[in-house]
Design a protein around this motif. Structure first.
Motif, short mmCIF file in Angstrom:
data_model
loop_
_atom_site.label_atom_id
_atom_site.label_comp_id
_atom_site.label_asym_id
_atom_site.label_seq_id
_atom_site.Cartn_x
_atom_site.Cartn_y
_atom_site.Cartn_z
N PHE A 14 0.87 -1.17 0.00
CA PHE A 14 0.00 0.00 0.00
C PHE A 14 0.90 1.23 0.00
O PHE A 14 1.71 1.41 0.91
N THR A 15 0.79 2.05 -1.04
CA THR A 15 1.61 3.26 -1.09
C THR A 15 0.73 4.49 -1.06
O THR A 15 0.72 5.24 -0.09
N SER A 16 -0.03 4.70 -2.14
CA SER A 16 -0.97 5.82 -2.14
C SER A 16 -2.22 5.40 -2.90
O SER A 16 -2.20 4.42 -3.66
N LEU A 17 -3.27 6.16 -2.68
CA LEU A 17 -4.56 5.80 -3.25
C LEU A 17 -5.39 7.06 -3.43
O LEU A 17 -5.45 7.89 -2.53
N SER A 18 -5.99 7.19 -4.61
CA SER A 18 -6.93 8.28 -4.83
C SER A 18 -8.17 7.64 -5.41
O SER A 18 -8.11 7.05 -6.49
N ALA A 19 -9.27 7.69 -4.67
CA ALA A 19 -10.43 6.91 -5.11
C ALA A 19 -11.72 7.45 -4.53
O ALA A 19 -11.71 8.24 -3.59
N VAL A 20 -12.82 6.99 -5.12
CA VAL A 20 -14.15 7.30 -4.61
C VAL A 20 -14.28 6.71 -3.21
O VAL A 20 -13.81 5.60 -2.95
N ALA A 21 -14.90 7.47 -2.31
CA ALA A 21 -15.07 7.01 -0.93
C ALA A 21 -16.55 6.93 -0.60
O ALA A 21 -17.33 7.77 -1.03
N VAL A 22 -16.91 5.92 0.14
CA VAL A 22 -18.31 5.72 0.51
C VAL A 22 -18.47 5.95 2.02
O VAL A 22 -17.71 5.41 2.82
N PRO A 23 -19.45 6.80 2.40
CA PRO A 23 -19.66 7.05 3.84
C PRO A 23 -20.60 6.01 4.45
O PRO A 23 -21.65 5.71 3.90
N LEU A 24 -20.21 5.46 5.60
CA LEU A 24 -21.09 4.56 6.38
C LEU A 24 -21.29 5.22 7.74
O LEU A 24 -20.36 5.32 8.52
N ALA A 83 -16.70 12.92 10.55
CA ALA A 83 -18.13 13.22 10.35
C ALA A 83 -18.30 14.26 9.24
O ALA A 83 -19.21 14.15 8.40
N ALA A 84 -17.40 15.23 9.20
CA ALA A 84 -17.48 16.27 8.16
C ALA A 84 -17.23 15.66 6.77
O ALA A 84 -17.91 16.00 5.80
N ILE A 85 -16.28 14.76 6.70
CA ILE A 85 -15.99 14.10 5.41
C ILE A 85 -17.20 13.28 4.95
O ILE A 85 -17.60 13.34 3.78
N ARG A 86 -17.80 12.56 5.89
CA ARG A 86 -18.98 11.75 5.51
C ARG A 86 -20.09 12.66 4.99
O ARG A 86 -20.75 12.36 3.99
N GLN A 87 -20.26 13.81 5.66
CA GLN A 87 -21.27 14.78 5.23
C GLN A 87 -21.02 15.24 3.79
O GLN A 87 -21.93 15.28 2.96
N MET A 88 -19.75 15.56 3.49
CA MET A 88 -19.39 16.00 2.12
C MET A 88 -19.70 14.90 1.10
O MET A 88 -20.16 15.18 0.00
N LEU A 89 -19.41 13.67 1.48
CA LEU A 89 -19.62 12.55 0.55
C LEU A 89 -21.11 12.32 0.30
O LEU A 89 -21.51 11.94 -0.80
N HIS A 90 -21.94 12.58 1.32
CA HIS A 90 -23.38 12.47 1.12
C HIS A 90 -23.88 13.58 0.21
O HIS A 90 -24.73 13.36 -0.65
#
Lengths: 200, 463
Positions: free
Chosen positions: A4-14, A126-133
């Motif tokens: 695992f080095t780096s990753l840029s990807a779609v994120a899903v909030p749970l 929590a703020a990141i999850r909010q942005m993803l929603h």
């Protein structure tokens, strides 16, 4: 183990706190070959009893197709030690988990399988999850070398990780080979213990 | 020398290599294996490595074992059990297999056989390994990669966890058991309340518990997120271990006892976190939701998400109530139950069966009810005491030892929508089968539910 080095990807909030490993992979799918477990990920949340897809579950929403990062609430991966909870997520494309806290065993199991568990401040998560929603299919970037996470808003946060585990992840090596280089130390320990606790 | 906690003392004794980045290679004294440990053996074969210390391993099948009499009829499960028999035989591991009176749940068998001892490090590929801390061991659950690591090296790389002490002071009221104590603790600190910590349980109420009760408390440490739970060895511990098959004997016994007595936390030892509960405040507990932290006294009512200020918690409560089919404000004692399960590594020991039987005696179960002893030896002991007869006369099923309905992976599951009174450790969504509603409680409370057909305050039945 895959590095695992780096990753840029779609994120899903749970959003649900205390998501346990029984939800990630129900017990009835354990004991099957890994390849036969792929569809078991979040099975009872993804599928109705008749096998049809539950469209309302966030992982089934098209905007989050191809997501490789989960942004969860506190105590993600609590409960059972089943390592399948990590491998089934990997086999569905996930490589990193961001949460305020994790179940300890799940956290360790991630590190053993080339998945990155990232602990960030509860309010920030929590703020990141909010942005993803609000704007689904936004991406998050994670760089392990610099121990940083850049959210959908461009804000970069640093996270802590043990240097030992970081090194294993970056190189994609498990720790057994390293441990075997300490054979002499282990034998010395055992010899001393035989004297001290002879009944063992 | 600085004052040390019991955890600190045991940790330090097991450091093989100390790295300057905070990681340590820790020696593992005992490895318990079960029928889910097969992946570790497969990886040893792949890497061409031997099992390093077969003499420090012991095995018993539990997860995939059927609780009805006779062989496992599911071909997948039967194959898993056969593979385990072959793996342990080829590696010369002590095995308490099917048909052996000593077979049972790993976390019941370890203490019962005297394999679990004070001052040892003990691991098992199962999260409820925290159970063994009841005897003063440092015991924790690991995943299958770490199982393989222990098989190959007898060690594990660990960052030292923090230390937490939970003291329960005072006397427990009649009808209040170890299960109620640990549910009250989890309700107070939360399901993530002890993440990253090893918990030492202390205080007069803990010291007054039997070993069976202490095993119940330590068992559910993981449900508060703890890495491990432990209780200082004392006269109760020493009396329990004396004469057990794998306990030290002869001159080693005296040596061992002196060592065990040296393990308790020093008076001046400090902890990263301290929590105290009053024993008198603890009532018989029942969970209402889908996390073990969702526990209330039996006299309580289903809580209302509307009165919760934290939005995340509010939403979690709504989802839990929806899954559990519950309406806020309903008294817990009005909830009708469809099935009762008495068993699991939390509550399947002889004291648990005696407590449940004393409630059941001379009464009839109103719903289908199962009793699954934790080991063949416990089942035998209960039968010698006539406990099976009490249950069977009341209409309970008296089944074969194993994890059974606690884990839902051996065929023992409930039906969607069923409400189960269970003495197990997890009320997670789907844990006992898809759509099954699990309520955790003590064996006496589960017995009371069976007799009444609804949750009931055992103190009123036994008064």
């Amino acid at each position: 183990m895959v590095p695992f080095t780096s990753l840029s990807a779609v994120a899903v909030p749970l959003d649900q706190p205390n998501i346990d490993t029984d939800q990630i992979i129900p017990a009835r799918y354990l004991g099957r070959p890994r390849a036969a477990q792929v569809d078991a990920m979040f099975h009872d949340l993804r599928f109705n009893p008749d096998g049809s897809s539950r469209g309302e579950f966030i992982l089934n929403k098209p905007a989050f197709a191809g997501a490789k990062i989960v942004v969860a609430a506190r105590n993600f991966g609590c409960g059972s030690s089943r390592e399948n909870a990590v491998t089934v997520m990997l086999d569905n494309g996930f490589r990193a988990f961001i949460a305020p806290s994790f179940g300890d065993i799940f956290f360790n199991n991630c590190l053993q399988n080339g998945a990155l568990p990232v602990k960030l401040d509860e309010a920030r998560v929590a703020a990141i999850r909010q942005m993803l929603h609000q704007s689904p299919s936004r991406t998050i970037s994670i760089d392990l070398a610099t121990q940083s996470v850049t959210g959908p808003d461009g804000q970069t946060d640093r996270f802590d990780i043990d240097p030992f585990r970081k090194d294993c992840l970056l190189k994609g090596v498990d720790d057994v080979d390293l441990t075997l280089t300490y054979r002499n130390e282990i034998e010395r320990f055992e010899a001393a213990q035989r004297q001290e606790l002879p009944w063992l | 020398m600085l004052a040390q906690s019991m955890f600190e003392k045991i940790w330090r004794r097991h450091v093989v290599v100390d790295r300057d980045d905070g990681y340590a290679l820790i020696y593992i004294d005992r490895h318990l294996m079960h029928d889910g440990s097969g992946a570790g053996f497969a990886r040893l074969r792949e890497r061409g490595l031997p099992l390093r210390r077969s003499d420090r391993a012991a095995a018993t099948p539990d997860h995939y074992v059927p609780s009805r009499a006779g062989p496992q009829t599911d071909p997948h499960f039967a194959q898993t059990l056969e593979q385990m028999r072959r793996n342990t035989a080829a590696a010369h591991v002590t095995m308490f297999g099917l048909g052996d009176i000593r077979q049972g749940i790993a976390h019941v068998v370890g203490p019962e056989q005297g394999l679990t001892q004070p001052g040892l490090t003990l691991v098992c590929g199962d999260s409820h390994t925290s159970t063994h801390g009841a005897l003063g061991a440092l015991a924790f659950g690991i995943g299958s990669s770490e199982v393989f690591h222990v098989m190959a090296t007898q060690c594990l790389w660990q960052r030292k966890p923090k230390a937490m002490r939970i003291s329960v002071e005072g006397s427990l009221a009649s009808g209040v058991t170890a299960k109620d104590v640990i549910l009250a603790i989890i309700a107070k600190i939360g399901a993530a309340g002890a993440v990253g910590h090893v918990v030492e349980y202390a205080g007069s109420a803990i010291r007054s518990l039997s070993i069976e009760g202490r095993l119940t408390v330590c068992n559910m440490s993981i449900e508060a997120g703890a890495r491990a739970g432990m209780i200082a060895p004392d006269d109760t511990t020493i009396a329990y271990l004396q004469g057990r098959p794998f306990a030290p004997a002869g001159e080693n016994w005296d040596k061992a006892v002196a060592f065990w007595r040296s393990l308790r936390s020093d008076e001046e030892a400090t902890f990263d976190r301290e929590v105290t509960l009053k024993a008198e405040d603890i009532a018989p507990m029942v969970t209402w939701g889908t996390s073990p932290e969702d526990a209330l006294p039996i006299t309580g009512r289903i809580p209302d998400p509307a009165s919760e200020s934290d939005t995340l918690r509010k939403e979690a409560m709504r989802r839990a109530l929806d899954y559990m089919g519950l309406v806020p404000g309903t008294p817990l004692q009005e909830l009708a139950v469809d099935h009762v399960f008495i068993g699991s590594c939390t509550n399947s020991r002889i004291e648990d069966l005696r407590a449940a039987a004393s409630v059941v005696k001379g009464r009839k179960a109103r719903v289908s009810s199962w009793v699954v002893a934790g080991s063949g030896l416990i089942k035998q002991q209960a039968e010698a005491e006539g406990i099976n007869k009490i249950f069977q006369d009341a209409g309970f099923e008296w089944r074969e030892p194993g994890c059974s309905m606690c884990v839902g992976m051996n065929g023992d599951i409930g039906q969607p929508g069923q409400r189960i009174a269970s003495t197990s450790n997890r009320n997670f969504v789907g844990r006992q089968g898809r759509g099954v509603r699990t309520h955790l409680m003590s064996p006496a409370m589960a017995a009371a539910a069976a007799i009444c057909g609804h949750f009931s305050d055992v103190r009123r039945l036994t008064a």
